[in-house]
Write a protein that holds these residues in place. Sequence first.
Motif, PDB file in Angstrom:
ATOM      1  N   GLU A  34       0.886  -1.204   0.014  1.00 24.41           N
ATOM      2  CA  GLU A  34       0.350   0.142   0.019  1.00 24.41           C
ATOM      3  C   GLU A  34       1.058   1.490   0.053  1.00 24.41           C
ATOM      4  OE1 GLU A  34      -2.413  -0.050   3.461  1.00 24.41           O
ATOM      5  OE2 GLU A  34      -4.263  -1.685   2.057  1.00 24.41           O
ATOM      6  N   ALA A  35       1.785   1.116   0.789  1.00 24.51           N
ATOM      7  CA  ALA A  35       3.089   2.497   1.030  1.00 24.51           C
ATOM      8  C   ALA A  35       3.457   2.643  -0.557  1.00 24.51           C
ATOM      9  CB  ALA A  35       3.698   2.421   1.666  1.00 24.51           C
ATOM     10  N   VAL A  36       3.906   1.645  -1.098  1.00 26.26           N
ATOM     11  CA  VAL A  36       4.661   1.726  -1.971  1.00 26.26           C
ATOM     12  C   VAL A  36       3.879   2.200  -3.266  1.00 26.26           C
ATOM     13  CG1 VAL A  36       5.814  -0.271  -4.419  1.00 26.26           C
ATOM     14  CG2 VAL A  36       6.402  -0.763  -2.309  1.00 26.26           C
ATOM     15  N   ALA A  37       2.067   1.788  -3.462  1.00 25.93           N
ATOM     16  CA  ALA A  37       1.466   2.416  -4.212  1.00 25.93           C
ATOM     17  C   ALA A  37       1.201   3.819  -4.161  1.00 25.93           C
ATOM     18  CB  ALA A  37      -0.079   1.756  -4.349  1.00 25.93           C
ATOM     19  N   GLU A  38       1.088   4.370  -2.906  1.00 22.85           N
ATOM     20  CA  GLU A  38       0.717   5.566  -2.675  1.00 22.85           C
ATOM     21  C   GLU A  38       1.943   6.239  -3.857  1.00 22.85           C
ATOM     22  OE1 GLU A  38      -0.300   8.432   1.029  1.00 22.85           O
ATOM     23  OE2 GLU A  38       0.230   6.908   1.519  1.00 22.85           O
ATOM     24  N   GLY A  39       3.299   5.859  -2.936  1.00 16.31           N
ATOM     25  CA  GLY A  39       4.306   6.762  -3.545  1.00 16.31           C
ATOM     26  C   GLY A  39       4.186   6.621  -4.901  1.00 16.31           C
ATOM     27  N   VAL A  40       3.950   5.875  -6.272  1.00 12.93           N
ATOM     28  CA  VAL A  40       4.398   5.608  -6.908  1.00 12.93           C
ATOM     29  C   VAL A  40       3.385   5.941  -7.590  1.00 12.93           C
ATOM     30  CG1 VAL A  40       5.978   3.922  -6.924  1.00 12.93           C
ATOM     31  CG2 VAL A  40       4.145   3.021  -7.426  1.00 12.93           C
ATOM     32  N   GLY A  41       2.154   6.374  -7.599  1.00 13.00           N
ATOM     33  CA  GLY A  41       0.694   6.585  -7.660  1.00 13.00           C
ATOM     34  C   GLY A  41      -0.489   6.066  -8.595  1.00 13.00           C
ATOM     35  N   VAL A  42       0.436   4.233  -8.013  1.00  9.74           N
ATOM     36  CA  VAL A  42      -0.678   3.398  -9.336  1.00  9.74           C
ATOM     37  C   VAL A  42      -1.645   2.725  -7.680  1.00  9.74           C
ATOM     38  CG1 VAL A  42       1.149   2.856 -10.263  1.00  9.74           C
ATOM     39  CG2 VAL A  42       1.016   1.690  -8.670  1.00  9.74           C
ATOM     40  N   PRO A  43      -3.249   2.019  -8.569  1.00 10.58           N
ATOM     41  CA  PRO A  43      -3.185   0.953  -7.788  1.00 10.58           C
ATOM     42  C   PRO A  43      -2.552   0.433  -6.934  1.00 10.58           C
ATOM     43  CG  PRO A  43      -4.951   1.498 -10.102  1.00 10.58           C
ATOM     44  CD  PRO A  43      -3.124   2.371  -9.859  1.00 10.58           C
ATOM     45  N   VAL A  44      -3.186  -0.029  -5.511  1.00 11.34           N
ATOM     46  CA  VAL A  44      -2.475  -1.851  -5.204  1.00 11.34           C
ATOM     47  C   VAL A  44      -2.193  -2.501  -6.100  1.00 11.34           C
ATOM     48  CG1 VAL A  44      -2.438  -2.826  -2.807  1.00 11.34           C
ATOM     49  CG2 VAL A  44      -3.141  -0.840  -2.364  1.00 11.34           C
ATOM     50  N   GLU A  45      -3.104  -3.065  -6.928  1.00 16.52           N
ATOM     51  CA  GLU A  45      -2.805  -4.395  -7.427  1.00 16.52           C
ATOM     52  C   GLU A  45      -1.778  -4.133  -8.398  1.00 16.52           C
ATOM     53  OE1 GLU A  45      -6.583  -2.758  -8.814  1.00 16.52           O
ATOM     54  OE2 GLU A  45      -5.915  -2.415  -6.787  1.00 16.52           O
ATOM     55  N   ASP A  46      -1.653  -3.473  -9.108  1.00 18.93           N
ATOM     56  CA  ASP A  46      -0.273  -2.591 -10.181  1.00 18.93           C
ATOM     57  C   ASP A  46       1.063  -2.392  -9.222  1.00 18.93           C
ATOM     58  OD1 ASP A  46      -2.307  -2.946 -12.061  1.00 18.93           O
ATOM     59  OD2 ASP A  46      -2.321  -0.577 -12.645  1.00 18.93           O
ATOM     60  N   ALA A  47       0.806  -1.829  -7.854  1.00 19.19           N
ATOM     61  CA  ALA A  47       2.158  -2.472  -7.513  1.00 19.19           C
ATOM     62  C   ALA A  47       2.057  -3.114  -7.092  1.00 19.19           C
ATOM     63  CB  ALA A  47       2.002  -1.671  -5.968  1.00 19.19           C
ATOM     64  N   LEU A  51       6.065  -5.571  -7.483  1.00 21.55           N
ATOM     65  CA  LEU A  51       6.574  -6.242  -6.314  1.00 21.55           C
ATOM     66  C   LEU A  51       7.089  -7.928  -6.933  1.00 21.55           C
ATOM     67  CD1 LEU A  51       5.025  -4.266  -3.747  1.00 21.55           C
ATOM     68  CD2 LEU A  51       7.619  -4.078  -4.323  1.00 21.55           C
ATOM     69  N   ARG A  52       6.459  -8.369  -7.706  1.00 15.64           N
ATOM     70  CA  ARG A  52       5.970  -9.812  -7.847  1.00 15.64           C
ATOM     71  C   ARG A  52       6.983  -9.898  -9.148  1.00 15.64           C
ATOM     72  NH1 ARG A  52       0.826  -9.817  -6.831  1.00 15.64           N
ATOM     73  NH2 ARG A  52       0.229 -10.130  -9.296  1.00 15.64           N
ATOM     74  N   THR A  53       6.837  -8.876  -9.868  1.00 14.75           N
ATOM     75  CA  THR A  53       7.971  -8.927 -11.004  1.00 14.75           C
ATOM     76  C   THR A  53       9.379  -9.195 -10.704  1.00 14.75           C
ATOM     77  OG1 THR A  53       6.329  -8.084 -12.340  1.00 14.75           O
ATOM     78  CG2 THR A  53       8.414  -7.658 -13.470  1.00 14.75           C
ATOM     79  N   LEU A  54       9.990  -8.291  -9.978  1.00 19.70           N
ATOM     80  CA  LEU A  54      10.884  -7.352  -9.293  1.00 19.70           C
ATOM     81  C   LEU A  54      11.381  -8.692  -8.872  1.00 19.70           C
ATOM     82  CD1 LEU A  54      10.652  -3.957  -8.343  1.00 19.70           C
ATOM     83  CD2 LEU A  54      11.894  -4.199 -10.321  1.00 19.70           C
ATOM     84  N   GLU A  55      10.391  -9.072  -7.600  1.00 21.73           N
ATOM     85  CA  GLU A  55      10.948 -10.661  -7.010  1.00 21.73           C
ATOM     86  C   GLU A  55      11.710 -11.619  -8.142  1.00 21.73           C
ATOM     87  OE1 GLU A  55       9.499 -13.589  -3.039  1.00 21.73           O
ATOM     88  OE2 GLU A  55       7.531 -12.476  -4.355  1.00 21.73           O
ATOM     89  N   ASP A  56      11.614 -11.828  -8.991  1.00 24.51           N
ATOM     90  CA  ASP A  56      11.086 -12.997  -9.697  1.00 24.51           C
ATOM     91  C   ASP A  56      12.850 -12.740 -10.521  1.00 24.51           C
ATOM     92  OD1 ASP A  56       9.088 -14.293 -10.004  1.00 24.51           O
ATOM     93  OD2 ASP A  56       7.842 -13.805 -11.266  1.00 24.51           O
ATOM     94  N   GLU A  57      12.856 -11.199 -10.565  1.00 22.30           N
ATOM     95  CA  GLU A  57      14.104 -10.748 -11.432  1.00 22.30           C
ATOM     96  C   GLU A  57      15.688 -10.938 -10.532  1.00 22.30           C
ATOM     97  OE1 GLU A  57      14.832 -10.379 -14.197  1.00 22.30           O
ATOM     98  OE2 GLU A  57      13.080 -10.607 -15.071  1.00 22.30           O
ATOM     99  N   LEU A  58      14.555 -11.139  -9.336  1.00 20.53           N
ATOM    100  CA  LEU A  58      15.890 -11.049  -7.512  1.00 20.53           C
ATOM    101  C   LEU A  58      16.388  -9.293  -7.254  1.00 20.53           C
ATOM    102  CD1 LEU A  58      17.755 -14.304  -8.840  1.00 20.53           C
ATOM    103  CD2 LEU A  58      15.931 -13.752  -7.129  1.00 20.53           C
ATOM    104  N   LEU A  59      15.629  -8.804  -7.279  1.00 19.42           N
ATOM    105  CA  LEU A  59      15.700  -7.722  -7.306  1.00 19.42           C
ATOM    106  C   LEU A  59      15.069  -6.799  -6.057  1.00 19.42           C
ATOM    107  CD1 LEU A  59      15.350  -5.840 -11.064  1.00 19.42           C
ATOM    108  CD2 LEU A  59      16.995  -6.483  -9.727  1.00 19.42           C
ATOM    109  N   VAL A  60      14.135  -7.664  -5.522  1.00 20.66           N
ATOM    110  CA  VAL A  60      13.508  -7.426  -4.277  1.00 20.66           C
ATOM    111  C   VAL A  60      13.360  -8.485  -3.403  1.00 20.66           C
ATOM    112  CG1 VAL A  60      12.980  -5.177  -5.314  1.00 20.66           C
ATOM    113  CG2 VAL A  60      11.513  -7.436  -4.906  1.00 20.66           C
ATOM    114  N   LEU A  61      12.790  -8.385  -1.848  1.00 22.07           N
ATOM    115  CA  LEU A  61      13.260  -9.463  -1.271  1.00 22.07           C
ATOM    116  C   LEU A  61      12.062  -9.312  -0.256  1.00 22.07           C
ATOM    117  CD1 LEU A  61      17.019  -9.293   0.291  1.00 22.07           C
ATOM    118  CD2 LEU A  61      15.642 -11.318  -2.191  1.00 22.07           C
ATOM    119  N   ARG A  62      11.039 -10.139   0.510  1.00 23.10           N
ATOM    120  CA  ARG A  62       9.781  -9.741   1.104  1.00 23.10           C
ATOM    121  C   ARG A  62      10.323  -9.820   2.393  1.00 23.10           C
ATOM    122  NH1 ARG A  62       4.647 -11.946  -0.333  1.00 23.10           N
ATOM    123  NH2 ARG A  62       4.864 -12.862  -3.117  1.00 23.10           N
TER     124      ARG A  62
END
Length: 360
Positions: A34-47, A51-62
Amino acid sequence: MDITSGGPWTGTGLDPLSGRVLEFLVGHPAAGAEAVAEGVGVPVEDAERALRTLEDELLVLRVAGRPTRWRAGPPRSSLGSLLARRRGELAQAELYMEQLHEVYRAVSGSHAPHLVEVLERAEEVAARYAHLLRASRREVLHLAKPPYVTGTETAYGEGRERAAGEAAVQDGVRLRSVYDTEGFTDEMSLETALRGTAGGGELRLSSGLPVKLVVFDGTTALLPVDSDHPAAGSLVIHAPAMVAVLVALFERLWERAVPMSLESRQDWPVARQTREADIDERTHEILHLMATGMKDDAIARVLGVSRRTVQKHVSEAGTALGARTRFQIALLAAERGWLDRRPGPPGTGAGAGPAPAVRA
């Protein structure tokens, strides 16, 4: 950082939104969806999808805990690994391209399309010209002569202006053009030359050009199959020896051609005096054009003045030289060195007529 058009992420394979989310997390560690969605100005589902795309590319961690939060990995190591993978994929693609090209050459047989291509349709010529122009990185050389053909000829001539499917010379690419004086009286050639020089292109005039020609970066040449019938198709030359000969031809014609500037014809200076005689800069320009074989009407059109003004300057030059005919004027002007000087840069002055209207 503005990455709405892909920005630095284009070469990584990431879409713009994923890039924006990654940038947000680099500056805001351990943030929820939710914080990411608000920060970049998109719906939560898009954020969440980004995030899942970035996780698949090993760029972000849970981050462990509830609710789920996300943290960006160290950019140098995580993005470095991603770029290394992309470079490997590009290397494989280049290898496959070479393999396909060998198949293409084998199937094409003796036609040797890797050395010479034949383009038979006008739309093929325009499309190929646009591709070669956009791909140029150093210099484009251009010889233009009549007859001209609307459409395909536009592709051959416009250079820095939009043409042939939005083709244009890239910034930093040098454009040099030589126009045949025989055809430099019609609206199309003058308009084309104005567009090319307006973008920083260099223009010269010469008489009796042997062929139409465009050379791209000294590696590929485009010329018509029949110069007298430009609609008959064109040749794309890749053979290094043939391209080198065409470049040498252009350079020889360029050296003998007369430099011209069309950017500010109505403001060319008319009061600068030469050492040899009482001849102003306008007369000097007219003598240069006359020496190329241009007639009074053509000179008037190029300079944006009346035919009577051209004749007046020619007459004054004849009086100063003691000559009675145009041939004598050109001969004596050359003997006195008046034609050796290059035209000066555009400045401010009076006496020139308005430039002719040019179609947009």
